[in-house]
Design an enzyme around this catalytic site. Structure first.
Site, PDB file in Angstrom:
ATOM      1  N   ALA A 391       0.914  -1.219   0.254  1.00 54.90           N
ATOM      2  CA  ALA A 391       0.074   0.086  -0.134  1.00 54.90           C
ATOM      3  C   ALA A 391       0.911   1.184  -0.058  1.00 54.90           C
ATOM      4  O   ALA A 391       1.592   1.434   0.857  1.00 54.90           O
ATOM      5  CB  ALA A 391      -0.956  -0.038   1.043  1.00 54.90           C
ATOM      6  N   CYS A 392       0.691   2.130  -1.044  1.00 56.54           N
ATOM      7  CA  CYS A 392       1.300   3.292  -0.820  1.00 56.54           C
ATOM      8  C   CYS A 392       0.384   4.443  -1.307  1.00 56.54           C
ATOM      9  O   CYS A 392      -1.028   4.199  -1.255  1.00 56.54           O
ATOM     10  CB  CYS A 392       2.266   3.364  -1.891  1.00 56.54           C
ATOM     11  SG  CYS A 392       1.786   3.484  -3.858  1.00 56.54           S
ATOM     12  N   ASP A 393       0.753   5.594  -1.335  1.00 54.56           N
ATOM     13  CA  ASP A 393      -0.093   6.766  -1.211  1.00 54.56           C
ATOM     14  C   ASP A 393      -1.004   6.786  -2.606  1.00 54.56           C
ATOM     15  O   ASP A 393      -2.403   6.813  -2.455  1.00 54.56           O
ATOM     16  CB  ASP A 393       0.580   8.264  -1.351  1.00 54.56           C
ATOM     17  CG  ASP A 393      -0.161   9.324  -0.857  1.00 54.56           C
ATOM     18  OD1 ASP A 393      -1.103   9.195  -0.023  1.00 54.56           O
ATOM     19  OD2 ASP A 393      -0.026  10.311  -1.518  1.00 54.56           O
ATOM     20  N   VAL A 424      -3.296   3.335   0.057  1.00 49.62           N
ATOM     21  CA  VAL A 424      -3.687   3.265   1.437  1.00 49.62           C
ATOM     22  C   VAL A 424      -4.847   3.580   1.900  1.00 49.62           C
ATOM     23  O   VAL A 424      -5.825   2.811   2.411  1.00 49.62           O
ATOM     24  CB  VAL A 424      -2.732   4.046   2.180  1.00 49.62           C
ATOM     25  CG1 VAL A 424      -3.229   4.230   3.655  1.00 49.62           C
ATOM     26  CG2 VAL A 424      -1.275   3.895   2.129  1.00 49.62           C
TER      27      VAL A 424
END
Length: 594
Positions: A391-393, A424
């Site tokens: 999960a990233c921005d 995220v």
């Protein structure tokens, strides 16, 4: 301690708000690019190939399609499908009656309408009699949607028109006096704190679209997406860096400049915080050159790759765009070089300190990551894992590449678990989930999925924790309840027992960073012995995580290294020797190989 927690909560709050704004834009970047390319190619009279008929698509796409998509997406983020529909309906009210593209209005009305509908449902849905649910669902949305569309038309629309006019005047005034570059003093540090998508897609893209609709292009599209500052920093590491940071910089530079994944250079800046001055200097230089040389884009460049910038560049802006990008790279390179040359430490020492700091941080939060050595005692925590999510921005770019790396490691280790990536904001709290995030985003990931196992990494593309995760899953497979294989006869000193040489297609020596020379020498000596014997089986020195878990690999190790190897792999064939260079078994192995 309390003050640190307060600062952390403020930072998380800012990140959440910024991510919420960018979350309405990110899924629709493709549509924005479609509009930008249509305008750049076919707009009359300034397109590359003006076409009056195709030109009729441009204004409806800008004024109706894009705001409605943004309103729809904003509503969906709050209340799924019902929120998406009412978000689009309410957004229409703010669109009509003006020629200005209402992106900000859509970003307000979409989620606001969905929030009101959600509150209405919470108040009345449980009170609806059985059999009347469909009537309630349809009419509650329809009536509230009508009211909100009218409200948006008479109240929100005039406010947005006035606000957009003043914002446009303010941006134009800043550009005229050449003060726009100063904004990069804020943008560059914010990017490194993983607010890049929030700033780019949540603020600059909507303003840029309005400016491009008015004058045909916008410098605002380039301010966050400019790959120049990151490229300059990575080039400085390539030439003047130390340790692992120097060796990894060339690959990172290619990914950052051509792939547009800016997150890849953030850890380099975080390692030496003074490098933020290089990023700021490069960003200010780039924006200044874009402004004075007539640079600008027709639409958002997403991701921030030089290729994307060239594809959506406005006619006549190529020179300004290229000079701005490379000018930013040169300035950031010069500043970063000065900083790196003054640095007295070594890259390896710095990496070790960072590792210790991460370990301490994890321990303080109860997140200590089990290592290969203690995997046997920690496998219970992995027994219920059914899926791994990076999960990233933004849910793209760096997390996608991190997922690909771990997926490849799982494949080589024979671990059959799905590995995917997402933003995220889209995480859902579900059973059997392992979430891997960058350290700056872990708090937000924990809020979205409190029951998931959380692993924090500094860099998605080069984290030792991937090998630790693989080791834990491999340990799990070895202690699970399953039919035991027939025990192999124990090896006797000087004899080779239990090896099927007919399956061997490659001989491997394990290369450790701390024992690089011995593995290399052993490989060389064994290869020479194979050649003298007329044998053709290839011999390679590899890292412990680079093997495929099947009997075609014959791995020659010392007894001390065998335990770690057995922990990771179940099916490779292993021969232990007391001395990698002159053990008696080595000649026997050569004789038995093809």
């Amino acid at each position: 301690m309390a003050q640190e927690k307060k600062k952390s909560s403020i930072k998380v709050g800012i990140q959440k708000f910024g991510t919420f704004l960018s979350g309405m834009i990110m899924p629709n970047i493709g549509a924005i690019i479609a509009w930008g390319l249509t305008a750049a190619i076919f707009m009359t009279p300034n397109g590359w190939f003006p076409n009056a008929q195709i030109n009729n698509l441009i204004k409806p796409m800008l004024n109706y399609l894009l705001p409605l998509l943004i309103g729809y997406t904003g509503g969906k983020m709050v209340d799924d499908d019902r929120g998406a529909v009412i978000g689009a309906v309410a957004t229409l009210g703010v669109i009509v009656g003006t020629d200005a593209p209402m992106f900000l209005g859509a970003m307000i009305m979409g989620p606001f309408s969905a929030w009101l509908l959600k509150k209405l449902d919470n108040a009345f849905q449980d009170k609806i009699k059985s059999g009347f649910e469909m009537i309630y669902n349809n009419f509650s949305l329809g009536i509230l949607g009508m009211i909100l569309a009218i409200f948006a038309y008479f109240i929100v629309n005039p406010i947005m028109v006035t606000g957009s006019r003043w914002a446009s005047i303010g941006v134009d005034a800043i550009i005229r006096v050449h003060l726009l570059p100063l904004a990069n003093i804020i943008i560059e540090p914010a990017k490194v704190l993983f607010l890049n998508n929030a700033i780019g897609n949540g603020i600059l893209v909507p303003l840029g679209i309005q400016q491009a609709a008015k004058v045909g292009k916008s410098v605002l599209f380039l301010m966050e997406s400019n790959p120049g500052p990151g490229l300059g920093i990575l080039l400085a590491f390539m030439l003047f860096g130390k340790g692992s940071s120097k060796s990894s910089a060339p690959g990172a530079a290619i990914i950052e400049f051509f792939g547009g994944v800016h997150e890849i250079y953030f850890p380099y800046v975080l390692m030496k915080p003074s490098l933020i001055l290089a990023a700021m200097a490069g960003g200010v230089t780039g924006t200044f050159l874009f402004s004075v040389l007539g640079g600008g884009l027709k639409a958002a460049a997403s991701p921030g790759s030089i290729l994307a910038i060239l594809l959506v560049a406005a006619k006549g802006s190529y020179f300004g765009n290229l000079v701005g990008v490379f000018g930013a790279a040169i300035v950031s390179f010069v500043v970063a070089t000065i900083i790196l040359k003054r640095d007295k430490g070594t890259g390896d020492e710095l990496a070790e300190k960072q590792k210790q700091m991460k370990s301490m941080k994890s321990e303080s939060k109860g997140q200590e990551m089990p290592s290969a050595q203690n995997a046997q005692s920690s496998v219970k925590s992995y027994a219920d894992i059914k899926k791994v999510i990076f999960a990233c921005d933004a849910g793209m770019g760096s997390s996608a590449m991190g997922a690909s790396l771990l997926r490849d490691k799982f494949k080589k280790a024979g671990i059959k678990l799905p590995v995917t990536n997402t933003a995220v904001r889209n995480l859902k709290d579900e059973d059997g989930l392992l979430v891997i995030t960058q350290e700056e985003l872990t708090d937000r990931a924990r809020q979205k999925a409190p029951n998931a196992m959380q692993v924090s990494v500094g860099n998605f593309l080069s984290s030792p924790k991937y090998d630790q995760i693989v080791a834990n899953f491999k340990a799990l497979t070895q202690v699970e309840d399953k039919p035991e294989k027939a025990a192999k006869p124990a090896e006797k000193p000087g004899l080779i027992i239990g090896i099927d040489f007919s399956k061997v297609k490659e001989v491997n020596f394990i290369r450790h960073d701390e024992h690089l020379g011995s593995a290399t020498m052993a490989t060389s000596l064994f290869s020479d012995a194979m050649k003298k014997a007329g044998k053709k089986t290839p011999v390679k020195a590899v890292k412990i995580n680079e093997l495929d878990d099947d009997p075609s690999h014959l791995v020659i190790v010392t007894p001390a290294a065998k335990k770690n190897l057995k922990l990771r792999y179940a099916d490779i064939q292993i021969i232990t020797v007391d001395d990698l260079l002159q053990d008696k078994k080595l000649k026997q192995i050569v004789d038995k190989l093809n």
